[in-house]
Design an enzyme around this catalytic site. Structure first.
Site, PDB file in Angstrom:
ATOM      1  CG  ASP A 180      64.612  83.943  49.314  1.00  0.00           C
ATOM      2  OD1 ASP A 180      64.997  82.892  48.756  1.00  0.00           O
ATOM      3  OD2 ASP A 180      63.413  84.246  49.431  1.00  0.00           O
ATOM      4  CG  ASP A 204      67.020  80.138  45.646  1.00  0.00           C
ATOM      5  OD1 ASP A 204      66.955  78.945  45.319  1.00  0.00           O
ATOM      6  OD2 ASP A 204      66.122  80.738  46.264  1.00  0.00           O
TER       7      ASP A 204
END
Length: 753
Positions: A637, A435
């Site tokens: 996250d 990500d």
């Protein structure tokens, strides 16, 4: 479903562990039970509506063992007093028996040398040759030192099973009672032209060697859980509270949420909390694996068990007891150490049938040698050798000991591995999906540019900033926080918002001062039918510079454009280079627009970019990569990363991210440093290599040792394996497996960048 960890007593080999697993799994309401022979623990998942701990414990007791639950409140206390006393008592008992057995065995060995060598040795007292003397010396060793083998064998027999204790009891009993018969009825052998030889020293020495091996094994297994003891030892014992304006030292167990705690330089931080006064630098290496001290000031979080380096500060306790980061780390490590790796399945299947197969081989060995040669002595030696040399322990310890050391080593490096399956699978990863925000970048975006449409009624920049920040204040998105912080830095006063709405992956909207404010991506603006041509050139300029372009529309017309930059983590480039050198494909996944995403990808060295992916599409994107036949790891996250983390073969959550992402992941990287991914993969490879070595040795040992003990070499070389040598080999085979696993404690991540 509820999970509990039971401490087990009475196990002597992997067959015992398998028996306990079968006993617990047979209890109605138990969903799964995994017994870790190395840790002497059972991890049980059960339905509390259908069964309870008492029923599970009764099943263990009925199988001939005992169990008691490890209470959560004792999690950070390590072994309780009862367990410590039990271990100490067990160790002392083994030491006494090894000492007595060692003395007796030495005397018996000296007395048996003439028979073993065929030579007359005048220095050896004649009375030591006497079989009656040897009988008197051997009997206490056979039935006192070897008492546990008989008791455990009887327990196994009652439940129609057989264990390593069964093999030892059968083997030593065969040598002892054969010798007893030769001592009582020597004429029986003489009448058949045989010498009434006795093998008392074989029974005594084998029992002593096995007990010595068990003593060494217990000590070595104790070292495999050293990582947990080291983690538990990190916590402070007391805390200095500020109560009614006074400083009061209290035990850490008495700290409550909301207490204000003072920490001075060099002291450990007692519990987790938030700094409210003062500033300092804190060494968080023991929890995160990072060597660089971290600056802390009011508003920052601190972690219990970390060390205050420079200044004094006060903080308010936010998590205490089993809720602290350290306690959760210990719990995760215990959970991982109690799990079972898929590579262990073959060993489990072999262990299930191992002891019955060895007994069958021993009986067959006796029958063959006695019928072919007619020598009962030869048949006895080979039979005892087969029973003694076989060792299911090495098979049972091969995987769990390596997993215990590997997961503990991971925790020391700031890598929390939730289970043995994740540890094993990590070495097979082919594609790493990263990500962007908060993973590759720091996750703290900043507004660097604000462009207003010239010549319009609402071109006043401060007014537009007020409208944008007022709406974004209601969003939890990192970009929204950046806009609010920018407004605050401009000392803009925020207004109330009505009808706020967040559109996942697109933007937000709300009404401020009776005006409709919409903030989001160009794609969303197009879907709303809003023309963005006026600032198109500025948008292209911002994206070329690697900045995210966010559009601001008021009452359906574009009024401004914001450029938001999120700094790349200092170690991201190095980590991505290292991942590629490991032979992994690195992919960046982001909801950001493609030009911005590609700009950042170029900077960090990523070739494949999946941009403009909405949150609900991330899991499907990972699934598509898996459909290409790849083992995929996802690193993220945020809350919107959780489905993708769960979908991936291995989900890795940044420890600085959200609790939801961490809960959905298989591996947690506490520090947020992408180099931890490299360490996790290297640790997985080292652990699997260690397990493979252990399993190879365990299988080869038994595959080669049992035929040799059965006398396969006698027709060729005229040589038989002495049961004493077989006993020594069996005693130390499991010790060697544990010692090999302990080599993992020296693991250090290799630099491949």
């Amino acid at each position: 479903m509820e999970n509990t960890i039971l401490k087990l007593r009475g196990m002597s080999c992997a067959s015992c562990a398998r028996g306990i697993e079968d006993a617990i799994n047979s209890v109605p309401g138990v969903n799964e039970c995994i017994v870790n022979f190395g840790a002497e623990q059972a991890t049980v998942k059960y339905d509390p509506k259908r069964t309870d701990l008492e029923a599970i414990q009764e099943a263990v007791n009925a199988a001939g063992y005992s169990a008691y639950p490890l209470q959560e409140q004792n999690l950070m206390a390590g072994e309780d007093d009862a367990e410590k006393r039990h271990r100490l008592r067990e160790s002392r008992d083994l030491m006494r028996k090894v000492t007595v057995g060692g003395i007796v065995s030495t005397v018996l060995l000296i007395g048996s040398l003439p028979m073993m060598t065929g030579l007359h040795l005048p220095l050896i007292p004649v009375w030591l040759h006497n079989p009656w003397v040897q009988l008197i010396l051997t009997t206490p060793v056979q039935f006192w030192c070897g008492y546990s083998f008989y008791i455990n064998s009887w327990k196994a027999f009652k439940r129609h099973a057989a264990t390593m204790d069964t093999l030892i009891a059968l083997g030593t009993s065969a040598a002892y009672f054969y010798s007893l018969f030769a001592t009582l009825f020597p004429s029986f052998f003489i009448n058949q032209g045989l010498t009434p030889d006795v093998y008392y020293e074989t029974a005594a020495i084998v029992i002593t060697l096995i007990l010595l091996g068990r003593l060494f094994e217990n000590r070595a297994k104790g070292q495999t859980s050293q990582a947990i003891r080291k983690l538990i030892g990190l916590q402070a014992k007391t805390a200095r509270l500020i109560r009614n304006g006074r400083e009061v030292d209290v035990p850490i167990e008495e700290v409550e949420i909301g207490d204000v705690i003072l920490v001075r330089p060099g002291e450990k931080i007692p519990v987790d909390g938030e700094v409210i006064e003062g500033a300092s630098t804190i060494d968080e290496g023991m929890v995160t694996g990072e060597s660089v001290a971290v600056k802390k000031q009011p508003g920052d979080e601190v972690i219990g068990a970390t060390i205050n380096k420079t200044g004094s500060f006060k903080f308010r306790a936010t998590r205490v007891g089993s809720d602290t980061v350290l306690a959760q780390i210990v719990q995760l490590v215990q959970q991982a150490q109690g799990s079972k790796a898929p590579i262990q399945r073959l060993a489990d299947q072999v262990t299930r049938w191992f002891v019955p197969a060895v007994i069958a081989i021993a009986i067959l060995t006796f029958i063959i040698w006695y019928n072919i040669i007619g020598n009962v002595t030869l048949a006895l030696i080979t039979t005892v050798g087969v029973l003694i040399i076989a060792c299911p322990c090495a098979l049972g310890l091969a995987t769990p000991t390596s997993v215990m050391v590997g997961t503990g080593k991971g925790a020391e490096n700031g890598i929390l591995i939730k289970g043995a399956e994740s540890l094993e699978l990590a070495h097979q990863i082919q594609t790493i999906v990263l990500d962007k925000t908060g993973t590759i970048t720091q996750g703290k975006p900043t507004v660097t540019d604000f462009v207003a449409v010239n010549g319009t009624l609402n071109s006043n920049e401060m007014k537009l900033i007020q409208l944008a920040a007022s709406v974004e204040r209601n969003s939890e998105h990192p970009l929204a926080e950046a806009i609010v912080r920018y407004a605050q830095s401009q000392e803009v006063r925020l207004a109330d918002v009505k009808d706020f709405q967040a559109v996942a992956g697109s933007g937000v909207r709300g009404i401020v001062f009776e005006r409709l404010v919409q903030i989001g991506t160009q794609r969303w603006m197009a879907e709303l039918g809003i023309d963005t041509q006026a600032l198109q050139h500025d948008k292209e300029r911002l994206e070329y510079l690697g900045k995210t372009a966010i559009w601001l529309a008021v009452d359906g017309q574009i009024q401004g454009l914001m450029g938001i930059s999120d700094a790349i983590k200092p170690t991201s480039i190095q980590a991505i280079r290292a991942l590629r050198k490991l032979g992994l494909e690195v992919v960046m996944l982001t909801g950001d627009n493609r030009p911005t995403a590609e700009s950042i990808a170029r900077e960090v060295g990523i070739e494949r970019v999946l941009a403009e992916v909405r949150p609900e599409q991330k899991a499907a994107t990972v699934q598509k990569l898996q459909s290409e036949g790849k083992i995929v790891a996802m690193v993220g996250d945020g809350i919107n990363d959780a489905p993708a983390l769960a979908q991936a073969d291995i989900g890795m959550a940044i420890g600085t991210g959200t609790d939801v992402a961490i809960a959905a992941s298989d591996i947690t990287l506490i520090s947020g440093d992408l180099r931890s991914i490299v360490t996790a993969i290297q640790l997985s490879r080292a652990t699997i290599r260690n397990i493979q070595q252990n399993l190879f040795f365990a299988f080869i040992y038994n595959i080669v040792g049992i035929p040799i003990a059965a006398g396969i070499l006698f027709p060729i070389f005229g040589w038989l394996l002495n049961p004493i040598v077989a006993g020594a080999a069996m005693a130390f085979s499991s010790v060697s497996v544990v010692m090999n696993a302990l080599r993992l404690r020296k693991f250090q991540a290799k630099s491949v960048a």
